[in-house]
Design an enzyme around this catalytic site. Structure first.
Site, PDB file in Angstrom:
ATOM      1  N   HIS A 186       0.829  -1.214   0.000  1.00  6.20           N
ATOM      2  CA  HIS A 186       0.000   0.000   0.000  1.00  6.20           C
ATOM      3  C   HIS A 186       0.859   1.258   0.000  1.00  6.20           C
ATOM      4  CE1 HIS A 186       0.434  -0.697   4.444  1.00  6.20           C
ATOM      5  NE2 HIS A 186       0.530   0.622   4.499  1.00  6.20           N
ATOM      6  N   GLU A 216      -8.363   4.567   9.650  1.00  7.73           N
ATOM      7  CA  GLU A 216      -7.879   4.366   8.287  1.00  7.73           C
ATOM      8  C   GLU A 216      -8.921   3.732   7.397  1.00  7.73           C
ATOM      9  OE1 GLU A 216      -4.709   1.431   9.490  1.00  7.73           O
ATOM     10  OE2 GLU A 216      -5.729   0.277   7.951  1.00  7.73           O
ATOM     11  N   GLN A 229      -3.874   3.459   1.519  1.00 12.43           N
ATOM     12  CA  GLN A 229      -4.243   3.487   2.939  1.00 12.43           C
ATOM     13  C   GLN A 229      -4.397   4.959   3.329  1.00 12.43           C
ATOM     14  OE1 GLN A 229      -1.128   2.539   5.812  1.00 12.43           O
ATOM     15  NE2 GLN A 229      -2.605   1.388   7.051  1.00 12.43           N
ATOM     16  N   HIS A 270       3.871   7.326   3.681  1.00 11.15           N
ATOM     17  CA  HIS A 270       4.800   6.192   3.632  1.00 11.15           C
ATOM     18  C   HIS A 270       4.449   5.260   2.485  1.00 11.15           C
ATOM     19  CE1 HIS A 270       1.496   4.527   6.182  1.00 11.15           C
ATOM     20  NE2 HIS A 270       1.797   3.375   5.631  1.00 11.15           N
ATOM     21  N   GLU A 309       7.424   0.858   5.155  1.00 10.07           N
ATOM     22  CA  GLU A 309       6.775  -0.165   5.967  1.00 10.07           C
ATOM     23  C   GLU A 309       6.960  -1.512   5.281  1.00 10.07           C
ATOM     24  OE1 GLU A 309       2.632   0.800   6.529  1.00 10.07           O
ATOM     25  OE2 GLU A 309       2.131  -1.148   7.401  1.00 10.07           O
TER      26      GLU A 309
HETATM   27  N1  CMX Z   1       8.367  10.475   5.813  1.00 18.65           N
HETATM   28  C1  CMX Z   1       9.605  11.034   5.654  1.00 18.65           C
HETATM   29  N2  CMX Z   1      10.294  11.630   6.656  1.00 18.65           N
HETATM   30  C2  CMX Z   1       9.689  11.643   7.856  1.00 18.65           C
HETATM   31  C3  CMX Z   1       8.438  11.073   8.117  1.00 18.65           C
HETATM   32  C4  CMX Z   1       7.754  10.478   7.017  1.00 18.65           C
HETATM   33  N3  CMX Z   1       6.538   9.930   7.148  1.00 18.65           N
HETATM   34  N4  CMX Z   1       8.113  11.232   9.407  1.00 18.65           N
HETATM   35  C5  CMX Z   1       9.141  11.901   9.964  1.00 18.65           C
HETATM   36  N5  CMX Z   1      10.104  12.146   9.038  1.00 18.65           N
HETATM   37  C6  CMX Z   1      11.346  12.880   9.230  1.00 18.65           C
HETATM   38  C7  CMX Z   1      11.051  14.269   9.767  1.00 18.65           C
HETATM   39  O1  CMX Z   1      10.816  15.190   8.725  1.00 18.65           O
HETATM   40  C8  CMX Z   1      12.289  14.589  10.559  1.00 18.65           C
HETATM   41  O2  CMX Z   1      13.300  15.051   9.700  1.00 18.65           O
HETATM   42  P1  CMX Z   1      14.164  16.361  10.059  1.00 18.65           P
HETATM   43  O3  CMX Z   1      14.903  15.964  11.337  1.00 18.65           O
HETATM   44  O4  CMX Z   1      15.061  16.515   8.884  1.00 18.65           O
HETATM   45  O5  CMX Z   1      13.188  17.459  10.269  1.00 18.65           O
HETATM   46  C9  CMX Z   1      12.721  13.228  11.103  1.00 18.65           C
HETATM   47  O6  CMX Z   1      12.118  12.242  10.252  1.00 18.65           O
HETATM   48  C10 CMX Z   1      12.237  13.012  12.534  1.00 18.65           C
HETATM   49  O7  CMX Z   1      10.848  13.261  12.499  1.00 18.65           O
HETATM   50  P2  CMX Z   1       9.980  13.779  13.721  1.00 18.65           P
HETATM   51  O8  CMX Z   1       8.912  14.663  13.145  1.00 18.65           O
HETATM   52  O9  CMX Z   1      10.835  14.300  14.827  1.00 18.65           O
HETATM   53  O10 CMX Z   1       9.215  12.474  14.155  1.00 18.65           O
HETATM   54  P3  CMX Z   1       9.695  11.270  15.088  1.00 18.65           P
HETATM   55  O11 CMX Z   1      11.170  11.068  15.027  1.00 18.65           O
HETATM   56  O12 CMX Z   1       9.039  11.439  16.405  1.00 18.65           O
HETATM   57  O13 CMX Z   1       8.952  10.073  14.322  1.00 18.65           O
HETATM   58  C11 CMX Z   1       9.084   8.174  12.961  1.00 18.65           C
HETATM   59  C12 CMX Z   1       9.327   9.682  13.041  1.00 18.65           C
HETATM   60  C13 CMX Z   1       9.342   7.734  11.531  1.00 18.65           C
HETATM   61  C14 CMX Z   1      10.015   7.436  13.918  1.00 18.65           C
HETATM   62  C15 CMX Z   1       7.587   7.916  13.358  1.00 18.65           C
HETATM   63  O14 CMX Z   1       6.750   8.625  12.469  1.00 18.65           O
HETATM   64  C16 CMX Z   1       7.205   6.471  13.354  1.00 18.65           C
HETATM   65  O15 CMX Z   1       7.457   5.733  14.296  1.00 18.65           O
HETATM   66  N6  CMX Z   1       6.541   5.984  12.270  1.00 18.65           N
HETATM   67  C17 CMX Z   1       6.106   4.604  12.176  1.00 18.65           C
HETATM   68  C18 CMX Z   1       4.675   4.418  12.622  1.00 18.65           C
HETATM   69  C19 CMX Z   1       3.683   5.148  11.768  1.00 18.65           C
HETATM   70  O16 CMX Z   1       4.021   5.985  10.942  1.00 18.65           O
HETATM   71  N7  CMX Z   1       2.358   4.791  11.961  1.00 18.65           N
HETATM   72  C20 CMX Z   1       1.269   5.385  11.208  1.00 18.65           C
HETATM   73  C21 CMX Z   1       0.909   4.528  10.000  1.00 18.65           C
HETATM   74  C22 CMX Z   1       0.277   3.201  10.423  1.00 18.65           C
HETATM   75  C23 CMX Z   1       0.130   2.188   9.276  1.00 18.65           C
HETATM   76  O17 CMX Z   1       0.703   2.337   8.226  1.00 18.65           O
HETATM   77  O18 CMX Z   1      -0.605   1.203   9.501  1.00 18.65           O
HETATM   78 CO    CO Z   2       0.765   1.628   6.264  1.00 22.71          CO
END
Ligand code: CMX
Ligand code: CO
Length: 146
Positions: A7, A43, A60, A84, A134
């Protein structure tokens, strides 16, 4: 082995309005909806196509359910858009271990529950050229529409 796109995750402020956009503009219907509290999202999965391995490819659509949601944080910073991509694999544990072994940060020690009882983990976007990635293994039984 990663075998398909499972997705593409799209973050939105209003799930119902976004679902309606995809329905009225492209004719994509909702295949499945759920709230995943652990992921902090409500979602809708829109099935785009079946694939040769019996899996499918979805959009998604993701709406945050609270302000602590990672999607809420992302929306506040970026606005709506592609959040993502998710690759499908028959064995998320093996692929996460192999990819982690190449120095990419895998965000979960063990895969967690994802949409439609799939098992999911994430790779850190900073280790993937800016793309939150993912990995998904679908539930053994193909999901029924609901
Ligand atoms: N795509 C690209 N870059 C991303 C991002 C994304 N989706 N999310 C965060 N970033 C980048 C930010 O821009 C930031 O970069 P800079 O330091 O250059 O500004 C950096 O990563 C850190 O981001 P943050 O805003 O401080 O966010 P966190 O570190 O707290 O969290 C992450 C980032 C990836 C660890 C967190 O979003 C995560 O755990 N994601 C996985 C879970 C998830 O997304 N669940 C929702 C979807 C569920 C599903 O698909 O079923
Ligand atoms: Co997903």
């Amino acid at each position: 082995m990663l075998t398909r796109i499972d997705h593409i995750g799209i973050a939105c402020f209003d799930l119902d309005k976004t679902v309606e956009f995809y329905r009225s503009t492209y004719g994509f219907e909702v295949f499945h909806t759920e709230v995943n509290e652990e992921q902090g999202v409500r979602e809708a999965m829109l099935k785009i196509n079946e694939t040769s391995d019996g899996g499918a490819t979805y959009l998604q659509l993701l709406e945050p359910v609270n302000d602590e949601s990672t999607v809420a944080k992302w929306l506040a910073k970026n606005g709506e858009g592609v959040h993502h991509i998710a690759f499908g694999t028959p064995d998320v544990d093996a692929d996460a271990a192999a990819i982690g072994g190449k120095g990419v940060r895998v965000l979960y020690e063990e895969p967690r529950r994802g949409s439609m009882d799939s098992r999911i983990t994430f790779l850190h976007p900073k280790d993937c050229h800016g793309v939150l990635t993912e990995l998904v293994t679908s539930a053994p039984e193909p999901p029924a529409e609901h």
